[in-house]
Design a protein around this motif. Structure first.
Motif, PDB file in Angstrom:
ATOM      1  N   GLU A  94      20.622   2.667   3.298  1.00 31.93           N
ATOM      2  CA  GLU A  94      19.917   3.931   3.041  1.00 31.93           C
ATOM      3  C   GLU A  94      20.619   4.744   1.941  1.00 31.93           C
ATOM      4  N   SER A  95      20.178   6.001   1.784  1.00 31.82           N
ATOM      5  CA  SER A  95      20.816   6.895   0.809  1.00 31.82           C
ATOM      6  C   SER A  95      21.718   7.874   1.565  1.00 31.82           C
ATOM      7  N   THR A  96      22.550   8.568   0.832  1.00 24.40           N
ATOM      8  CA  THR A  96      23.428   9.555   1.465  1.00 24.40           C
ATOM      9  C   THR A  96      22.594  10.628   2.175  1.00 24.40           C
ATOM     10  N   SER A  97      21.526  11.064   1.526  1.00 25.10           N
ATOM     11  CA  SER A  97      20.706  12.129   2.113  1.00 25.10           C
ATOM     12  C   SER A  97      20.130  11.692   3.461  1.00 25.10           C
ATOM     13  N   VAL A  98      19.566  10.483   3.493  1.00 33.90           N
ATOM     14  CA  VAL A  98      18.973   9.997   4.747  1.00 33.90           C
ATOM     15  C   VAL A  98      20.062   9.820   5.810  1.00 33.90           C
ATOM     16  N   ASN A 123      29.449  22.583  -1.767  1.00 28.36           N
ATOM     17  CA  ASN A 123      28.823  21.322  -1.377  1.00 28.36           C
ATOM     18  C   ASN A 123      27.639  20.973  -2.278  1.00 28.36           C
ATOM     19  N   PHE A 124      27.314  19.692  -2.283  1.00 29.84           N
ATOM     20  CA  PHE A 124      26.209  19.192  -3.104  1.00 29.84           C
ATOM     21  C   PHE A 124      24.873  19.647  -2.487  1.00 29.84           C
ATOM     22  N   PRO A 125      23.908  20.060  -3.323  1.00 31.66           N
ATOM     23  CA  PRO A 125      22.682  20.647  -2.773  1.00 31.66           C
ATOM     24  C   PRO A 125      21.964  19.813  -1.718  1.00 31.66           C
ATOM     25  N   THR A 126      21.914  18.477  -1.874  1.00 26.81           N
ATOM     26  CA  THR A 126      21.139  17.704  -0.895  1.00 26.81           C
ATOM     27  C   THR A 126      21.689  17.911   0.524  1.00 26.81           C
ATOM     28  N   ASP A 127      22.994  18.062   0.651  1.00 25.39           N
ATOM     29  CA  ASP A 127      23.602  18.245   1.967  1.00 25.39           C
ATOM     30  C   ASP A 127      23.131  19.571   2.571  1.00 25.39           C
ATOM     31  N   VAL A 128      23.046  20.561   1.705  1.00 25.33           N
ATOM     32  CA  VAL A 128      22.608  21.882   2.166  1.00 25.33           C
ATOM     33  C   VAL A 128      21.132  21.820   2.581  1.00 25.33           C
ATOM     34  N   LEU A 172      31.233  19.056   4.637  1.00 27.34           N
ATOM     35  CA  LEU A 172      31.947  19.396   3.396  1.00 27.34           C
ATOM     36  C   LEU A 172      32.010  18.156   2.517  1.00 27.34           C
ATOM     37  N   SER A 173      32.010  18.364   1.203  1.00 27.55           N
ATOM     38  CA  SER A 173      32.225  17.237   0.281  1.00 27.55           C
ATOM     39  C   SER A 173      33.714  17.138   0.002  1.00 27.55           C
ATOM     40  N   LEU A 174      34.304  15.990   0.284  1.00 21.63           N
ATOM     41  CA  LEU A 174      35.759  15.861   0.150  1.00 21.63           C
ATOM     42  C   LEU A 174      36.226  16.215  -1.262  1.00 21.63           C
ATOM     43  N   TRP A 201      32.262  14.545   6.651  1.00 16.05           N
ATOM     44  CA  TRP A 201      32.754  14.522   5.266  1.00 16.05           C
ATOM     45  C   TRP A 201      31.821  13.724   4.376  1.00 16.05           C
ATOM     46  N   ASP A 202      31.373  14.319   3.298  1.00 15.92           N
ATOM     47  CA  ASP A 202      30.633  13.590   2.275  1.00 15.92           C
ATOM     48  C   ASP A 202      31.660  13.084   1.254  1.00 15.92           C
ATOM     49  N   LEU A 203      31.809  11.766   1.211  1.00 15.36           N
ATOM     50  CA  LEU A 203      32.862  11.158   0.382  1.00 15.36           C
ATOM     51  C   LEU A 203      32.338  10.674  -0.973  1.00 15.36           C
ATOM     52  N   SER A 204      31.117  11.089  -1.332  1.00  9.64           N
ATOM     53  CA  SER A 204      30.473  10.505  -2.519  1.00  9.64           C
ATOM     54  C   SER A 204      31.351  10.538  -3.769  1.00  9.64           C
ATOM     55  N   HIS A 205      32.025  11.662  -4.012  1.00  4.38           N
ATOM     56  CA  HIS A 205      32.843  11.779  -5.232  1.00  4.38           C
ATOM     57  C   HIS A 205      34.278  11.306  -5.033  1.00  4.38           C
ATOM     58  N   ALA A 206      34.544  10.731  -3.870  1.00  2.00           N
ATOM     59  CA  ALA A 206      35.921  10.326  -3.567  1.00  2.00           C
ATOM     60  C   ALA A 206      36.041   8.823  -3.335  1.00  2.00           C
ATOM     61  N   GLY A 224      28.794   8.569   2.401  1.00  2.00           N
ATOM     62  CA  GLY A 224      28.923   8.721   0.956  1.00  2.00           C
ATOM     63  C   GLY A 224      28.122   7.679   0.226  1.00  2.00           C
ATOM     64  N   CYS A 225      28.048   7.859  -1.083  1.00  2.00           N
ATOM     65  CA  CYS A 225      27.287   6.896  -1.879  1.00  2.00           C
ATOM     66  C   CYS A 225      28.244   5.887  -2.507  1.00  2.00           C
ATOM     67  N   THR A 226      27.674   4.839  -3.074  1.00  2.00           N
ATOM     68  CA  THR A 226      28.509   3.768  -3.645  1.00  2.00           C
ATOM     69  C   THR A 226      28.191   3.533  -5.121  1.00  2.00           C
ATOM     70  N   TYR A 227      27.352   4.403  -5.695  1.00  2.00           N
ATOM     71  CA  TYR A 227      26.981   4.152  -7.098  1.00  2.00           C
ATOM     72  C   TYR A 227      27.864   4.888  -8.093  1.00  2.00           C
ATOM     73  N   LYS A 228      28.850   5.644  -7.582  1.00  2.00           N
ATOM     74  CA  LYS A 228      29.735   6.366  -8.503  1.00  2.00           C
ATOM     75  C   LYS A 228      30.980   5.507  -8.772  1.00  2.00           C
ATOM     76  N   PHE A 229      32.109   5.883  -8.144  1.00  2.00           N
ATOM     77  CA  PHE A 229      33.362   5.183  -8.454  1.00  2.00           C
ATOM     78  C   PHE A 229      33.434   3.784  -7.834  1.00  2.00           C
TER      79      PHE A 229
HETATM   80  C1  LIG Z   1      28.354  14.757  -2.976  1.00  2.00           C
HETATM   81  C2  LIG Z   1      27.003  14.129  -3.028  1.00  2.00           C
HETATM   82  N1  LIG Z   1      26.293  13.973  -1.915  1.00  2.00           N
HETATM   83  C3  LIG Z   1      25.068  13.408  -1.931  1.00  2.00           C
HETATM   84  C4  LIG Z   1      24.495  12.983  -3.096  1.00  2.00           C
HETATM   85  C5  LIG Z   1      23.114  12.397  -3.072  1.00  2.00           C
HETATM   86  O1  LIG Z   1      23.150  11.130  -2.603  1.00  2.00           O
HETATM   87  P1  LIG Z   1      21.830  10.239  -2.389  1.00  2.00           P
HETATM   88  O2  LIG Z   1      21.067  10.309  -3.659  1.00  2.00           O
HETATM   89  O3  LIG Z   1      22.394   8.895  -2.082  1.00  2.00           O
HETATM   90  O4  LIG Z   1      21.063  10.803  -1.266  1.00  2.00           O
HETATM   91  C6  LIG Z   1      25.202  13.103  -4.296  1.00  2.00           C
HETATM   92  C7  LIG Z   1      24.612  12.639  -5.553  1.00  2.00           C
HETATM   93  O5  LIG Z   1      25.148  12.710  -6.620  1.00  2.00           O
HETATM   94  C8  LIG Z   1      26.485  13.694  -4.261  1.00  2.00           C
HETATM   95  O6  LIG Z   1      27.182  13.854  -5.386  1.00  2.00           O
END
Ligand SMILES: Cc1ncc(COP(=O)(O)O)c(C=O)c1O
Length: 421
Positions: A94-98, A123-128, A172-174, A201-206, A224-229
């Motif tokens: 799935e995606s981080t949002s889901v 925090n990143f808007p989608t989390d909010v 929180l986003s780490l 913890w949202d680890l997307s940027h970590a 967290g997501c896996t398409y960044k680092f």
């Molecule tokens: C911290 C953080 N959380 C969530 C997302 C969104 O993730 P997704 O598109 O997998 O739902 C991003 C996207 O850049 C992000 O930076």
């Protein structure tokens, strides 16, 4: 030693210098946006071709048993090593949002903590958005967004006061997506526990660039997501982590067949899988999973401790260059100066950041193109992916920003913005 000689010397000393050869490069382009979308590992081309030609093309449905059913588990095993978790505490898909929706829904339903939802302005808007939607669905108190006076860092005293006053589920986003501020994970987890709360913890940027140890930091829930680092590719599946003792207490809001104890019995009563597979829902995204593996393999091969060390060195190197070349031109650094307090991008603040960003991407004549990104209101994010970024890349990028300012090249750039900035 002049600047270029020094950068070359640093690259020469770099134990990870060969890793950039495992990625696709565009000639005459410096990529500083691995914090948004990581580069393509060359191995992915072979892996995808094989998955298409032989596994899907020839083997068709038989590939579920031969290759695909075990694929998520194999990746979870590898990712667990990078994150300091056990494989049976991780689920990829799935995606981080889901995933955030599933996790917070599960926590709210479980009543393990009071039903207050808390986040902060870093925090990143989608989390909010996800949390806000869930407060309505569960008819709990409105979402508490702890607002800080700047985008640079969290005010931990203020955050803790809110948690003490309204304990519950805190997301929180780490590593903060604007400034790269890195939260003190373990002490906040301990504080949350003492206050009858759980931090998600949202680890997307970590993930893939910070030496996260989910066990040592006493983390209960993360994603967290896996398409960044981690260089997993556009739209690569995200992951969730649930600390072992909590798994049995949590239920996914989506009772899909892949979360069933025995999906291939096709029995109608829903019995959730005992382990973290209960957070699966439907068929895994096979081609995306195939594309993910090479990036994780490269991170494991490089070693997360080496990656983190190089990230700290390179962000420090970039900050020094900014100090000496850009601060007199009106740029401010919107990233913590202490390496322990930052992730792997450096953010510049200047009223002309958008036009500078565009000028960097366009390049001038046959000169080098630099690919960073822009975040409102006026931030230029320069992402460093230690696995493929060189010290010379960093030097050339900062010199190019200086050139754009000194020659006023950005005067010729319009202010129009595309959808993805
Ligand atoms: C911290 C953080 N959380 C969530 C997302 C969104 O993730 P997704 O598109 O997998 O739902 C991003 C996207 O850049 C992000 O930076």
């Amino acid at each position: 030693m002049n600047d270029l000689k020094r950068a070359e010397y640093l690259d020469d000393q770099d134990p990870l210098k060969l890793f950039s050869t495992y990625f696709h490069h565009n000639p005459n382009e410096i990529y500083l946006d691995g914090n948004s979308l990581g580069k393509l590992p060359l191995q992915v081309k072979t892996d995808i071709r094989q998955a298409i030609d032989s596994q899907w093309g020839q083997n068709l449905i038989r590939s579920w048993n031969d290759h695909w059913l075990d694929l998520p588990k194999r990746l979870e095993n590898k990712l667990a090593q990078l994150l300091g978790a056990d494989p049976d505490e991780l689920k990829i898909g799935e995606s981080t949002s889901v995933n955030l929706y599933k996790l917070i829904h599960a926590l709210l339903s479980s009543k393990i903590t009071p039903n207050n939802l808390v986040t902060d302005s870093l925090n990143f808007p989608t989390d909010v958005y996800v949390m806000e939607g869930l407060t309505k669905q569960f008819e709990c108190n409105p979402l508490i967004i702890v607002n800080y006076s700047s985008d640079l860092k969290a005010d931990l005293t203020l955050l803790k006061k809110k948690i003490e006053k309204q304990p519950g589920i805190i997301c929180l986003s780490l590593v903060a997506y604007k400034s790269a501020w890195l939260y003190p994970m373990r002490s906040l987890n301990e504080f949350a526990e003492e206050n009858n709360s759980i931090i998600v913890w949202d680890l997307s940027h970590a993930a893939g660039v910070v030496d996260i140890d989910l066990h040592h930091s006493k983390t209960k829930i993360a994603l967290g997501c896996t398409y960044k680092f981690l260089n997993g590719g556009p739209g690569a599946p995200a992951f969730i982590y649930i600390q072992k003792d909590l798994i049995a207490k949590l239920h996914s809001p989506i009772q899909g067949w892949f979360g069933h104890q025995s999906p291939f019995d096709f029995s109608l009563p829903y019995i959730p899988a005992e382990g973290i597979s209960r957070f699966d829902a439907g068929t895994p995204q096979v081609l995306s999973l195939v594309a993910m593996e090479a990036g994780i393999d490269l991170s494991l091969k490089a070693g997360i401790t080496n990656i983190r060390k190089k990230s700290k060195d390179q962000t420090a190197y970039m900050i020094d260059l900014i100090d000496s070349k850009l601060t007199t031109l009106g740029f401010e650094i919107e990233t913590p100066l202490s390496p322990e307090e930052r992730g792997s991008h450096v953010t510049l603040k200047h009223q002309e950041c958008w036009r500078v960003c565009k000028a960097l991407i366009q390049g001038k004549n046959s000169g080098v193109k630099v690919i960073p990104d822009f975040r409102p209101p006026n931030y230029l994010r320069l992402g460093i992916a230690p696995i493929y970024t060189s010290f010379v890349d960093i030097l050339r990028a900062i010199e190019r920003v200086k050139e754009i300012m000194v020659t006023q090249e950005y005067f010729n750039i319009d202010n129009e913005r595309p959808k993805v900035t």
